[in-house]
Scaffold this motif. Structure first.
Motif, short mmCIF file in Angstrom:
data_model
loop_
_atom_site.label_atom_id
_atom_site.label_comp_id
_atom_site.label_asym_id
_atom_site.label_seq_id
_atom_site.Cartn_x
_atom_site.Cartn_y
_atom_site.Cartn_z
N TYR A 349 -14.04 52.25 4.03
CA TYR A 349 -13.60 50.85 3.85
C TYR A 349 -13.88 49.85 2.88
CZ TYR A 349 -16.88 50.65 8.32
OH TYR A 349 -17.15 51.37 10.08
N GLU A 350 -14.38 51.25 2.19
CA GLU A 350 -13.54 50.10 0.17
C GLU A 350 -12.34 50.55 0.46
OE1 GLU A 350 -15.81 53.36 -1.67
OE2 GLU A 350 -18.02 52.14 -1.66
N ASN A 351 -11.84 50.35 1.06
CA ASN A 351 -10.40 50.69 0.97
C ASN A 351 -10.13 48.86 2.04
OD1 ASN A 351 -9.59 52.55 -1.04
ND2 ASN A 351 -9.19 53.55 0.64
N THR A 352 -10.48 49.48 3.00
CA THR A 352 -9.82 47.54 3.06
C THR A 352 -10.91 46.66 2.83
OG1 THR A 352 -10.24 49.40 5.18
CG2 THR A 352 -10.75 47.00 5.29
N ALA A 360 -18.03 43.28 0.20
CA ALA A 360 -18.28 44.44 0.27
C ALA A 360 -19.66 44.22 0.85
CB ALA A 360 -18.78 44.04 -1.49
N ASP A 361 -20.28 43.31 1.30
CA ASP A 361 -21.53 43.45 2.44
C ASP A 361 -21.28 43.85 3.59
OD1 ASP A 361 -23.00 42.15 0.96
OD2 ASP A 361 -23.12 39.37 1.22
N ASP A 362 -19.72 43.56 4.21
CA ASP A 362 -19.44 43.91 5.71
C ASP A 362 -19.35 45.57 5.53
OD1 ASP A 362 -19.30 41.58 6.53
OD2 ASP A 362 -17.19 41.66 6.45
N VAL A 363 -19.20 46.10 4.25
CA VAL A 363 -19.19 47.30 3.99
C VAL A 363 -20.27 48.20 4.06
CG1 VAL A 363 -18.34 49.19 1.99
CG2 VAL A 363 -16.75 47.57 2.36
N GLU A 364 -21.60 47.37 3.25
CA GLU A 364 -22.72 48.27 3.32
C GLU A 364 -23.45 48.06 5.40
OE1 GLU A 364 -23.66 50.09 1.45
OE2 GLU A 364 -22.04 49.40 -0.03
N LYS A 365 -23.22 47.21 5.23
CA LYS A 365 -23.37 46.60 6.94
C LYS A 365 -23.20 47.46 8.11
CE LYS A 365 -24.09 42.85 10.71
NZ LYS A 365 -23.54 41.42 10.82
N ARG A 366 -21.79 48.15 7.43
CA ARG A 366 -21.04 49.19 8.49
C ARG A 366 -21.95 50.48 8.18
NH1 ARG A 366 -15.06 46.60 9.68
NH2 ARG A 366 -15.99 44.62 10.16
N GLY A 437 -13.46 61.55 30.50
CA GLY A 437 -12.63 61.26 29.04
C GLY A 437 -12.41 60.35 27.81
N LEU A 438 -12.56 60.58 26.65
CA LEU A 438 -12.24 59.36 25.99
C LEU A 438 -11.45 59.69 24.88
CD1 LEU A 438 -15.73 57.40 25.51
CD2 LEU A 438 -13.39 57.18 26.77
N HIS A 439 -9.92 59.67 25.48
CA HIS A 439 -9.04 60.31 24.24
C HIS A 439 -8.52 59.49 23.74
CE1 HIS A 439 -4.60 62.26 23.31
NE2 HIS A 439 -5.83 61.83 22.56
N PHE A 440 -9.11 58.62 21.93
CA PHE A 440 -8.89 58.68 21.26
C PHE A 440 -8.00 58.36 20.34
CE2 PHE A 440 -12.85 57.08 21.47
CZ PHE A 440 -13.31 55.69 21.89
N PHE A 441 -6.76 58.04 19.68
CA PHE A 441 -5.58 57.94 18.87
C PHE A 441 -5.91 58.65 17.41
CE2 PHE A 441 -4.37 57.92 23.17
CZ PHE A 441 -3.20 58.83 22.96
N SER A 442 -5.06 59.52 17.08
CA SER A 442 -4.93 59.34 15.32
C SER A 442 -4.40 58.10 14.80
CB SER A 442 -4.86 60.86 14.69
OG SER A 442 -5.82 60.47 13.46
N PRO A 443 -4.99 57.46 13.55
CA PRO A 443 -6.46 57.69 13.21
C PRO A 443 -6.53 56.12 14.36
CG PRO A 443 -4.76 55.65 11.97
CD PRO A 443 -4.39 56.77 13.29
N ALA A 444 -8.17 57.21 14.33
CA ALA A 444 -9.39 56.18 15.78
C ALA A 444 -9.33 55.26 15.56
CB ALA A 444 -10.18 57.15 16.58
N ASN A 445 -9.72 55.11 14.42
CA ASN A 445 -10.03 53.17 13.34
C ASN A 445 -8.93 52.19 13.41
OD1 ASN A 445 -9.78 55.04 10.96
ND2 ASN A 445 -9.76 53.53 10.03
N VAL A 446 -8.16 52.78 13.58
CA VAL A 446 -6.50 51.97 13.36
C VAL A 446 -5.80 52.29 14.99
CG1 VAL A 446 -4.34 51.84 12.53
CG2 VAL A 446 -6.04 52.61 10.74
#
Length: 694
Positions: A349-352, A360-366, A437-446
């Motif tokens: 999150y900090e890299n984003t 920065a508020d979004d980082v803390e909120k998430r 099944g919920l098959h997420f793909f790596s990287p799952a946040n992308v």
């Protein structure tokens, strides 16, 4: 107020000397034939009315004109063209102000550019997204936009296709004035009246040259832009066509530039890439529809989520829910692993935030949506539990046995397995209807893909919930049936099998990778293996030293992370062909008694891709995918298949299913049962049909 209807979707409202031309074509005021006819007639009428001194173009509903009616693409033109409409607006002889709310996209923005001024609310967005359909703005967008905002800004807009927020659009000169959210029409009317009162000359964008002169003074602009975006545009025809049209705007008179744009548009429209990209556009929407499902089925409410495992997958999955404000409990066995996982999420999150994509508020909120726990009983409050532990059936069954006892009634229990039998996992619970099944793909946040595996007893509302949730967290959900590897990995296995055989028969890993990269894949199978790590699923204790991968791992050549795998890597992880790998391959070929031969690029491509098409046909044949287009969406969003080739099933039809079948039969004769054609493929060729018939 006098109201006159000029078509079912366009009306004219006149009050004194002011006219409002209003579009009402829900849901997005698309530029259908009826809208175009109404606009043309309305502007012709106000142009001929001496009592009218100013005009506002406005739209009812939630948005300004949001683009062309995509259903008309490829069909014969009905009624006036968009060019006819724009000429009627531009040459009406009286000030025309576009009142923009919602989105002004594609043809909608082109219509706004034909107006003399533009007023927008701050929440509005403008854009020319045609490049995402393999096209370019075909109604003057590439000719008017650079005259208004400059060539460089226009290049970014037409080749990126992204939406530009109104405040940015105002700063770049695309929008002339920002209005209060509740007062758009009043502001546009005031702007129009002021233009009349001040006797402002009509600001026809086609006549502007100042911004073009700036571009002509910078002759290296276009080549520099191409060079800077070469990797992003690789393989796509539309970005280059868009660039050439902006160049034409800079170097040609307006009318000649319009002709250049039209010719370029028609070339793209009739080409295979745009056909593929339009197919993908519709296919993504189709994937969310489940055949023969009762339309009254409602999704379950998902207020809290629990995730078992804080590793790479578990952490990435958790981020998807935190991003949209859904509380997540992440459960681990050891505090060290839990803290490491939470730390990785924060760092991501900090890299984003450092890149300016979130605050920065979004980082803390998430991060505030995430709670760590070392107690499996913490799943008790969750509406959805996702297991993301090691890919081992015994371990997963043990976890689900415990979840069955701990999770509340009605909670959905999901496994993130990539290959394993979801029916077998569900069998250890007393609630198999709640399991999928919920098959997420790596990287799952992308990665955009979410393979939703429908087990034999998965309840309809559980399936609907998964599809609804995929949409909420920004994923493309595709339903698959239970089989080894589901849709994506099952087809990948067919490709990987042939890639491994090819290097023993005569090709080298870099030959195979080059052919697939040139086809449009982000990387080849051996580069992919080195990136992921060759030791995933490999064990030194059980290694038999029988494959190239076994021998590489035994030498601690495990991919990029160890500086060597199929390739040798420098300190920047740039790979080069490895003499070590080449010797291993040659020795294994000799040991197996294989007489190596020269293998053409064409054979590499056919051997790697035709079995994928055939495997996709088997998946359809077995009912493990609802549609061929679902298979294509899996491969585009989960495996990097080039969108301009439409997915393996679309591409197979483009090549010709008869040709695919013939080569599979030839390969089966010379190389064995791995190439046995699907019965469905044989039937479709026999009947002269495509996969849509399946």
């Amino acid at each position: 107020m006098l109201v006159t209807k000029f078509s079912d979707t366009v009306r004219l409202e006149t009050e004194g000397d002011l006219a409002v031309v209003r579009v009402d074509n829900p849901p997005v005021n698309a530029l259908s034939a009826d809208v175009r006819a109404g606009l043309k007639a309305a502007f012709d009428a106000v142009g001929a009315n001496a009592d009218i001194t100013a005009i506002v173009l406005a739209c009812d509903g939630r948005t300004f004109i949001a683009g062309a009616d995509i259903r008309e693409f490829g069909k014969p033109m009905q009624g006036p063209s968009l060019h006819d409409v724009e000429e009627a607006i531009e040459n009406v002889g009286k000030p025309v102000v576009a009142a923009i709310h919602g989105t002004a996209l594609g043809g909608g923005l082109e219509v706004a550019l034909a107006c003399h001024w533009r007023v927008a609310v701050p929440s509005a967005k403008c854009g020319l997204p045609e490049v995402k359909l393999g096209l370019l703005p075909g109604a003057g967008g590439t000719q008017r936009l650079p005259r208004l905002v400059g060539a460089e800004a226009a290049l970014k807009m037409v080749t990126g296709g992204d939406h530009v927020p109104a405040k940015k659009a105002h700063a770049m000169g695309l929008v002339d004035e920002l209005a209060d959210e509740g007062g758009l029409e009043a502001a546009a009317i005031a702007f129009a009246r002021k233009a009349v009162a001040e006797g402002k000359p009509l600001r026809r964008i086609r006549d502007m040259d100042e911004k073009l002169a700036e571009a002509r003074a910078n002759p290296g602009l276009f080549d520099e832009f191409r060079k800077a975006n070469a990797r992003k545009f690789r393989g796509f025809e539309a970005p280059e066509a868009n660039i050439k049209c902006i160049e034409a705007a800079v170097n040609l008179p307006f009318d000649e530039g319009m002709k250049f744009e039209r010719d370029a548009f028609m070339k793209l429209m009739t080409g295979s890439q745009s056909a593929a990209q339009r197919y993908v556009f519709f296919s993504e929407r189709e994937a969310a529809k489940i055949p023969n499902l009762d339309g009254d089925v409602k999704p379950r409410a998902i207020g809290k989520v629990a995730i078992i495992g804080a590793g790479t997958m578990g952490g990435g999955i958790a981020m998807n829910f935190a991003n949209v404000g859904i509380p997540v409990t992440i459960i681990e066995m050891k505090d060290e692993a839990l803290q490491r996982g939470l730390g990785v999420i924060r760092k991501n999150y900090e890299n984003t935030a450092a890149k300016g994509r979130i605050s920065a508020d979004d980082v803390e909120k998430r991060m505030g949506c995430l709670t760590g726990s070392l107690d499996l009983a913490s799943v008790a409050e969750a509406d959805l539990v996702i297991e993301a532990v090691f890919e081992n059936m015994d371990i997963k069954k043990e976890v689900f046995t415990k979840l069955d006892a701990l999770a509340k009634p009605g909670a959905i229990l999901a496994t993130n397995t990539s290959y394993l039998d979801v029916d077998e996992i569900a069998s250890v619970t007393k609630r198999p209807g709640d399991v999928l099944g919920l098959h997420f793909f790596s990287p799952a946040n992308v990665m955009r893909l979410l393979e939703i595996v429908r087990a034999e007893k998965t309840a309809s509302d559980v399936l609907v919930t998964a599809l609804d949730l995929a949409r909420k967290i920004g994923k493309v959900g595709v339903v698959a049936g239970v089989c080894h590897g589901f849709i994506g990995n099952r087809m990948l296995a067919a490709r990987q099998r042939e890639a491994q055989k090819l290097i023993l028969e005569g090709a080298m890993p870099w030959d195979v990778d080059r052919v697939l990269y040139d086809f449009g894949m982000p990387m080849g199978p051996f580069q992919m293996g080195d990136l992921a790590g060759l030791d995933i699923g490999w064990s030194k204790e059980t290694s038999k030293g029988e494959t190239v991968r076994d021998l590489l791992c035994e030498m601690d050549r495990r991919g990029q992370k160890t500086g060597a795998g199929f390739y040798d890597y420098d300190e920047k992880r740039v790979g080069s062909p490895s003499p070590v790998t080449e010797k291993i391959i040659l020795d294994l070929s000799a040991k197996a008694g294989i007489k190596r031969r020269s293998i053409s690029d064409e054979e590499i491509l056919e051997r790697c891709l035709y079995p994928m098409v055939n495997e996709g046909a088997k998946i359809l044949e077995e009912g493990k995918a609802y549609r061929a287009s679902d298979i294509d969406i899996v491969w585009i969003n989960g495996y990097g298949w080039p969108v301009y080739r439409g997915g393996p099933m679309f591409w197979g039809e483009l090549v010709g299913l008869d040709k695919v079948l013939k080569r599979m039969q030839e390969f089966e004769t010379t190389m064995g049962a791995d190439f046995k054609p699907s019965a469905l493929l044989e039937r479709l060729v026999r009947e002269g049909k495509g996969f849509s018939a399946a």
